[in-house]
Structures are given as structure tokens and as C-alpha cells.
Enzyme design. Structure first.
Site, PDB file in Angstrom:
ATOM      1  N   ASP A 197       5.936 -11.144   1.792  1.00  0.00           N
ATOM      2  CA  ASP A 197       6.054 -11.499   3.214  1.00  0.00           C
ATOM      3  C   ASP A 197       6.508 -12.962   3.342  1.00  0.00           C
ATOM      4  O   ASP A 197       6.527 -13.710   2.372  1.00  0.00           O
ATOM      5  CB  ASP A 197       4.723 -11.268   3.942  1.00  0.00           C
ATOM      6  CG  ASP A 197       3.592 -12.146   3.423  1.00  0.00           C
ATOM      7  OD1 ASP A 197       3.359 -12.146   2.202  1.00  0.00           O
ATOM      8  OD2 ASP A 197       2.958 -12.855   4.225  1.00  0.00           O
ATOM      9  N   HIS A 510       7.892  -4.941  -3.860  1.00  0.00           N
ATOM     10  CA  HIS A 510       7.642  -5.164  -2.423  1.00  0.00           C
ATOM     11  C   HIS A 510       7.880  -6.649  -2.153  1.00  0.00           C
ATOM     12  O   HIS A 510       6.957  -7.472  -2.198  1.00  0.00           O
ATOM     13  CB  HIS A 510       6.212  -4.745  -2.062  1.00  0.00           C
ATOM     14  CG  HIS A 510       5.945  -4.801  -0.595  1.00  0.00           C
ATOM     15  ND1 HIS A 510       6.209  -3.748   0.253  1.00  0.00           N
ATOM     16  CD2 HIS A 510       5.477  -5.794   0.203  1.00  0.00           C
ATOM     17  CE1 HIS A 510       5.902  -4.082   1.492  1.00  0.00           C
ATOM     18  NE2 HIS A 510       5.457  -5.336   1.491  1.00  0.00           N
ATOM     19  N   ASP A 553       6.427   2.006  -8.951  1.00  0.00           N
ATOM     20  CA  ASP A 553       7.562   1.102  -8.724  1.00  0.00           C
ATOM     21  C   ASP A 553       8.328   1.571  -7.500  1.00  0.00           C
ATOM     22  O   ASP A 553       9.389   2.178  -7.608  1.00  0.00           O
ATOM     23  CB  ASP A 553       8.458   1.057  -9.966  1.00  0.00           C
ATOM     24  CG  ASP A 553       9.660   0.140  -9.729  1.00  0.00           C
ATOM     25  OD1 ASP A 553       9.561  -0.760  -8.867  1.00  0.00           O
ATOM     26  OD2 ASP A 553      10.693   0.340 -10.404  1.00  0.00           O
ATOM     27  N   GLU A 562       3.797  -5.434  -4.996  1.00  0.00           N
ATOM     28  CA  GLU A 562       4.199  -6.662  -4.318  1.00  0.00           C
ATOM     29  C   GLU A 562       4.272  -7.783  -5.360  1.00  0.00           C
ATOM     30  O   GLU A 562       3.808  -7.636  -6.492  1.00  0.00           O
ATOM     31  CB  GLU A 562       3.203  -7.037  -3.195  1.00  0.00           C
ATOM     32  CG  GLU A 562       3.711  -8.197  -2.356  1.00  0.00           C
ATOM     33  CD  GLU A 562       3.018  -8.364  -0.987  1.00  0.00           C
ATOM     34  OE1 GLU A 562       2.140  -7.562  -0.647  1.00  0.00           O
ATOM     35  OE2 GLU A 562       3.401  -9.312  -0.282  1.00  0.00           O
TER      36      GLU A 562
HETATM   37  O1  9MR Z   1      -3.842 -11.063  -3.231  1.00  0.00           O
HETATM   38  C1  9MR Z   1      -4.572 -10.685  -2.081  1.00  0.00           C
HETATM   39  C2  9MR Z   1      -5.625  -9.701  -2.497  1.00  0.00           C
HETATM   40  O2  9MR Z   1      -6.578 -10.315  -3.346  1.00  0.00           O
HETATM   41  C3  9MR Z   1      -6.306  -9.113  -1.274  1.00  0.00           C
HETATM   42  O3  9MR Z   1      -7.188  -8.090  -1.693  1.00  0.00           O
HETATM   43  C4  9MR Z   1      -5.252  -8.555  -0.325  1.00  0.00           C
HETATM   44  C5  9MR Z   1      -5.833  -7.941   0.930  1.00  0.00           C
HETATM   45  O4  9MR Z   1      -6.448  -8.898   1.697  1.00  0.00           O
HETATM   46  O5  9MR Z   1      -4.349  -9.586   0.044  1.00  0.00           O
HETATM   47  C6  9MR Z   1      -3.632 -10.095  -1.042  1.00  0.00           C
HETATM   48  O6  9MR Z   1      -2.814 -11.126  -0.597  1.00  0.00           O
HETATM   49  C7  9MR Z   1      -1.722 -10.808   0.217  1.00  0.00           C
HETATM   50  C8  9MR Z   1      -1.803 -11.709   1.424  1.00  0.00           C
HETATM   51  O7  9MR Z   1      -2.935 -11.366   2.199  1.00  0.00           O
HETATM   52  C9  9MR Z   1      -0.540 -11.684   2.266  1.00  0.00           C
HETATM   53  N1  9MR Z   1       0.633 -11.901   1.469  1.00  0.00           N
HETATM   54  C10 9MR Z   1       0.741 -10.963   0.379  1.00  0.00           C
HETATM   55  C11 9MR Z   1      -0.431 -11.093  -0.548  1.00  0.00           C
HETATM   56  C12 9MR Z   1      -0.277 -10.221  -1.791  1.00  0.00           C
HETATM   57  O8  9MR Z   1      -0.395  -8.877  -1.510  1.00  0.00           O
END
Ligand code: 9MR
Length: 588
Positions: A197, A510, A553, A562
Site C-alpha cells: 500500500d 501484493h 503466489d 504482500e
Molecule cells: O505486518 C503487519 C502484521 O503484523 C499485522 O498482523 C497485519 C494486520 O494488522 O498488518 C501488517 O502490516 C500491514 C500494515 O498494517 C499496512 N501495510 C501493509 C502491512 C503488511 O501487510
């Protein structure tokens, strides 16, 4: 583009034939099943091994007694050895046998063969086995820069116009303060997009920048001459530091000048569609100041201040500004010790919320103590000390002890050196024992297969590296090597988990720029999150719900596929550490 190794172009060229044809729509690219060689029968590091390093593979359970390593070009046998006994590894719900060829030190390109199985992917034994990977893993941060165009000279086919200028950012009501009411405008450009994102989060930037600067502090020789081919290359600063500055400049702008508190994030209200950065049009906001963000900021600025003190000529005044910013942040956190992030009702992006802050206080106190040598910061370490665990965005206590151990010779008499060593060694030894006992020769356990499991493995390796640096115990280095092997293909999924590297690597991460410009292979050098059971983010089923195999994938799989800055940072650290620390031709 000199940052991308020759071999990765082979994988990239193969990938580019897939033609997903998705642009600017909110539907993710369709899954394209990866066909190709079977990389699950013989699971090994598809990039390769250092001549003096440990070398393990895991092999599907077949009746054979032995394995052979053959020259990839001629087929000539270079090594043979017995296969270990069949053992069940619960996280993969699979029975496997191990092959140890650590004794083969002759550089070359090889394959591993076992009667009854397809040959392995080719792999190298080379003195610079991880050099190109390390360079690409850092270059990823350049590719994820906000507020700037990537030009073809530095970005090749991944060139793109500038997006998210972030010079017109609104103060969200949650962030309003006396000098900056809701709706006030501020400027906080630059920084890296967090992940797939396009938002920017201080908490996740904290652990990421720390890990990259720690790599610099621990292995400066490795980075001094490294050329990332970024716009700043050749300006007198090492490129790793040039790249980190892109994010530090942004972080500095996230501190409220009125009181020293730090905004938790700079974000849209909701996630952008699957568009290129310049096509994104949403308003941007700074959202609430939090204690976690402010402490992470204080820690990183204190650390950066001592790193950039050596580069006063190139960036006059920067080190001093960073230290002043760290002091002000620390003071704010002291006055507001429990302001936890709460997602406002109209904001729907990542939370990075954390209500246990003893580790953040520990880390900030330690970094300020090391940089200032003021005993008050040593005395500020919380009692009892928070539990030691490998680092992650929500767990930063270990970073304190890593820094204290690295700088132990310059601490004041107030510091308890034995405590510092005990903290780190206990953790490294536990991980090393798990590695010894594991049927897969990996410290990862069932519960470690959480969101971002590849980075869990690498952060375990980072702790093991600290154990090795303190004790010189080969087991600690070998167990760290095993974690790097894991993310590079000695993985039950059969994937080398870094885009553009290895025989079979993610083609549909992602990652918005990769998804929106799907006519190109994905941006290279990105490690994906990795296996994690329980995801229901895709229509297509996951190939397996075994924790170590629950990986898909596909662009839709934001829970396993991601990418993120805090996952690439330990890849940078560990690949540099193994390259720097592995004896040229050691091992019993
Ligand atoms: O890495 C984060 C993970 O530990 C959490 O469980 C998850 C859900 O809250 O969020 C991950 O972080 C994301 C972030 O909130 C937004 N940008 C993408 C991150 C990676 O997925």
C-alpha cells in the site's frame, strides 16, 4: 541497471511472458499458476551458499540412502553423502530427509540429485553468493520511494512518474493540537511506501530504519563501496545511508514542532486502488500522535544521530538536529506514557497498534544512552525488563540489547555489561537449540508462521548473528544460515521468496506498482510475507493449510504475498551479515 544480477534477468524474462494485462482497476490480477521445475522434491537455497558456510537441503522421503551434488553443466559428481533419517516436521505436515553438504567448498554451479526424485534447482557455491541479493534488497527501498519519479537510468523498466507529493497533508481531527488545528496543512514528503500500500507508518519505519542502520553500524566495510545505482550514488555518502536518509527526512517531518509528539501515520482514509503512485488521488492525513510512534522515533533518531555524526561534512547539522528531535520525542513520551493508537472511524488503513510499550521505552532509553552517554537514560530502562524476543514492529526490546552489545566498549560504568550479554545470549542460544533439534534444521516453530513469517525467520537469524558476534559459536552462524536458506528456497512451498531471485520466485506479489504495471515482471529484490495458515483473502484455495506451506503466489493474497519494508530490512541485514561473517573456508 547494475543492481540486478545477471541470473535474476533469466527469471524476470520468464516472468514477463505471463502478460497479466491489468492496469488501474481495483480487481487484482488473476492467478497464473506457476508451472516449471518441481522445487519441492529437493528443497534448497536456490541462490546458493558461501564456500565456508553450512549447506543443507531437505529432500522428500524416498528409499534412497544417499545424495550427490553434481556440476550443473557437466553432470560430474562433486560430492556425495548419506541422507539423514526420515523425520516428520509438523509445521509442514511432511516427512523429509536432510542432506548436509557443508564440506563441499569448491565454488561452482551445482544441482543436488537423489535417486527417484527430479534434480534440484541449480545453485551456486560462491564467495559473493549474497552480494547481488543484498544490493537488490536495499534497492527495493529506492523502488518504494514516495514523492519522486523513478527514472529509467536508475529504475530500468520499473521507471514511473512521481506520486504522493505529500506536501499538502491535512491534520486529521485525531491529530489536532494547539499549533495545528484539524484541517491545517503540513508538508511531509519523501519516505518509503510501507508495503503493497501507499501509506507511511512511523512504527513500521522505526524497526526498518533501525535494522538498516544496525547493518551499517555492524558491517560498514560491506556497505562502504556498494553502488546501488540510485540518484545520490557518488555523493560521498555510502548508498545504504543515502537510501535510509530518504525515509529519515520524512520521519523528521512527522514530529509536531509544538510539543515533540510524533504522528502515528501519514495515510489516505482508505487504501488506494491497484494503480501506479501518480494515479492515486486521495487526500492525505497525519493521524494521531501516539506513545509508540514517538518512542520509536526517539530511538531511531538517537541511533541515526550517532551514525550521521561521521558525515557532518556531507549533511552539516543533521546529526545535531536528529539528537534534538530524539530528546524532544523522549520528553513527550514521558509526559504521555500510554497514548495508544486507536483507529479513527473514518480511517481504514494499517493500524500498527500496540498497547505494550515497555519494550519501546527500553529501546528508546538504550539508544539515547548510547548516543549521549548520559547515565539517566541507563537508569530509565524499565523494571522489570520486558521479555526478550526476536524483533518485529511490535516488539522492539531486543533492539536495545543489540545496540548496547555492539557499543559495549564505549558505555559508561553505569552499564551492566553482563546483563547486556546475558539478554542477547539467552535468546540466541534458545534459537540455536531449536535449530539443532528441528527435523527441518530451522529454528522456526509452528506458532512462528504468522503474518510475515519469512521476516520472523530472518529476525530469528538476526538474533543468532548477535550470538555469533558475541561468542563465535559456529552453531549460531549455521542456524542463521538456515533461516536465510529457508526464505531462499529451502522452504516446503518450493519458493525462493524474493522477487527476481532463484528458480521459482513470486511473480504476483501484493505490491501496487507491480500489480498495476503487470506487463513487467514484479519489482525485484522484494521478500514476500510468506506462509501463514488461515488466509481467506483469495477465491482460489491455498495449496495447503499446513502452516509452513500455506502460501499463494497471487496478488489477492495480501496475508502471504504482500511485501513490506520491515520484511526487507532483515533480509538486508542477514544477507550482509552472513556474507561478512562466514569464514572464507572454515567449518569442522
Ligand atoms: O505486518 C503487519 C502484521 O503484523 C499485522 O498482523 C497485519 C494486520 O494488522 O498488518 C501488517 O502490516 C500491514 C500494515 O498494517 C499496512 N501495510 C501493509 C502491512 C503488511 O501487510
Amino acid at each position: 541497471m547494475n543492481a540486478i544480477p545477471r541470473r535474476s534477468f533469466v527469471a524476470l524474462a520468464a516472468a514477463s511472458g505471463l502478460g497479466l494485462g491489468l492496469t488501474g482497476c481495483s480487481t487484482p490480477p488473476a492467478s497464473t499458476a506457476s508451472t516449471g521445475p518441481d522445487t519441492t522434491a529437493v528443497q534448497l537455497n536456490q541462490i546458493g551458499y558461501l564456500p565456508g558456510g553450512a549447506k543443507w537441503a531437505a529432500v522428500r522421503d524416498v528409499p534412497a540412502n544417499s545424495f550427490a551434488i553434481v556440476d550443473a553443466a557437466t553432470g560430474q559428481e562433486a560430492w556425495s553423502g548419506p541422507l539423514g533419517p526420515a523425520r516428520h516436521w509438523e509445521p509442514a505436515q511432511e516427512t523429509l530427509r536432510l542432506a548436509d553438504f557443508s564440506g563441499l567448498r569448491q565454488p561452482g554451479r551445482y544441482r543436488l540429485q537423489v535417486a527417484g526424485l527430479p534434480p534440484s534447482a541449480p545453485f551456486d557455491i560462491a564467495a559473493d553468493a549474497y552480494a547481488a541479493l543484498n544490493t537488490a534488497a536495499i534497492k527495493f527501498f529506492y523502488f518504494n520511494r514516495a514523492s519522486v519519479a523513478l527514472d529509467p537510468v536508475h529504475a530500468g523498466v520499473w521507471a514511473r512518474p512521481a506520486g504522493h507529493p505529500d506536501n499538502h497533508v491535512l491534520v486529521h481531527p485525531s491529530a489536532a493540537g494547539p499549533g495545528r488545528p484539524a484541517g491545517a496543512i503540513l508538508s511531509a514528503p519523501k519516505g518509503w511506501y510501507d508495503a503493497g500500500d501507499y501509506n507511511k507508518y512511523i512504527v513500521n519505519s522505526g524497526v526498518t530504519v533501525y535494522t538498516l542502520l544496525a547493518a551499517w553500524e555492524h558491517f560498514p566495510q560491506h556497505f562502504k563501496a556498494q553502488d546501488l545505482n540510485i540518484p545520490e550514488s557518488g555523493n560521498g555518502l555510502p548508498d545504504l545511508l543515502n537510501e535510509v536518509l530518504w525515509n529519515l527526512d520524512w520521519m523528521l517531518a512527522m514530529q509536531d514542532p509544538a510539543d515533540g509528539g510524533v504522528y502515528h501515520k501519514l495515510t489516505n482514509k482508505g487504501f488506494d486502488g491497484i494503480v501506479m503512485p501518480h494515479e492515486a488521488r486521495s487526500e492525505r492525513y497525519v493521524v494521531m500522535k501516539t506513545t509508540a510512534a514517538t518512542l520509536d522515533f526517539a530511538a531511531v533518531m538517537a541511533q541515526a544521530s550517532r551514525v550521521f555524526a561521521a558525515f557532518e561534512a556531507q549533511r552539516p547539522g543533521l546529526s545535531g538536529r536528529m539528537l534534538a528531535a530524539a530528546h524532544r520525542a523522549w520528553a513527550w513520551a514521558g509526559k504521555h506514557p500510554a497514548v495508544y493508537f486507536q483507529q479513527p472511524a473514518d480511517i481504514h488503513t494499517g493500524g500498527y497498534d500496540d498497547n505494550r510499550l515497555a519494550d519501546e521505552f527500553t529501546w528508546a532509553a538504550a539508544e539515547l544512552y548510547i548516543t549521549t552517554r548520559d547515565d539517566a537514560f541507563w537508569r530509565a530502562l524499565p523494571q522489570p525488563l520486558p521479555k526478550m524476543e526476536p524483533p518485529g514492529w511490535a516488539s522492539v526490546g531486543a533492539l536495545a540489547w543489540i545496540s548496547l552489545a555492539h557499543h559495549r566498549d564505549r558505555l559508561t560504568p553505569a552499564a551492566d555489561r553482563q546483563l547486556i550479554e546475558r539478554q542477547l545470549l539467552g535468546s540466541a542460544e534458545t534459537l540455536a537449540q531449536r535449530w539443532v533439534q528441528s527435523p527441518y534444521r530451522l529454528a522456526m516453530q509452528q506458532q512462528d508462521f504468522e503474518w510475515g513469517s519469512n521476516a520472523v525467520a530472518l529476525n530469528q537469524a538476526l538474533m543468532l548473528v548477535q550470538g555469533y558476534r558475541l561468542t563465535g559459536k559456529p552453531q549460531h552462524l549455521d542456524a542463521a544460515q538456515a533461516a536465510l536458506d529457508f526464505v531462499l528456497g529451502r522452504h516446503p512451498s518450493g519458493y525462493a521468496m524474493v522477487t527476481g531471485f532463484g528458480t521459482r520466485s513470486p511473480l504476483h506479489p501484493h505490491h501496487r506498482p507491480s500489480g498495476a504495471a503487470a506487463q513487467h515482471p514484479p519489482v525485484p529484490g522484494m521478500i514476500v510475507g510468506g506462509s501463514r495458515p488461515g488466509g481467506n483473502d483469495c477465491k482460489a484455495p491455498y495449496p495447503s493449510q499446513a502452516p509452513a506451506k500455506a502460501y499463494l503466489d497471487d496478488f489477492c493474497s495480501f496475508t502471504t504475498n504482500e511485501i513490506a519494508i520491515n520484511w526487507n530490512a532483515p533480509l538486508v541485514y542477514v544477507s550482509a551479515a552472513l556474507q561478512a561473517l562466514t569464514p572464507a573456508s572454515a567449518l569442522p
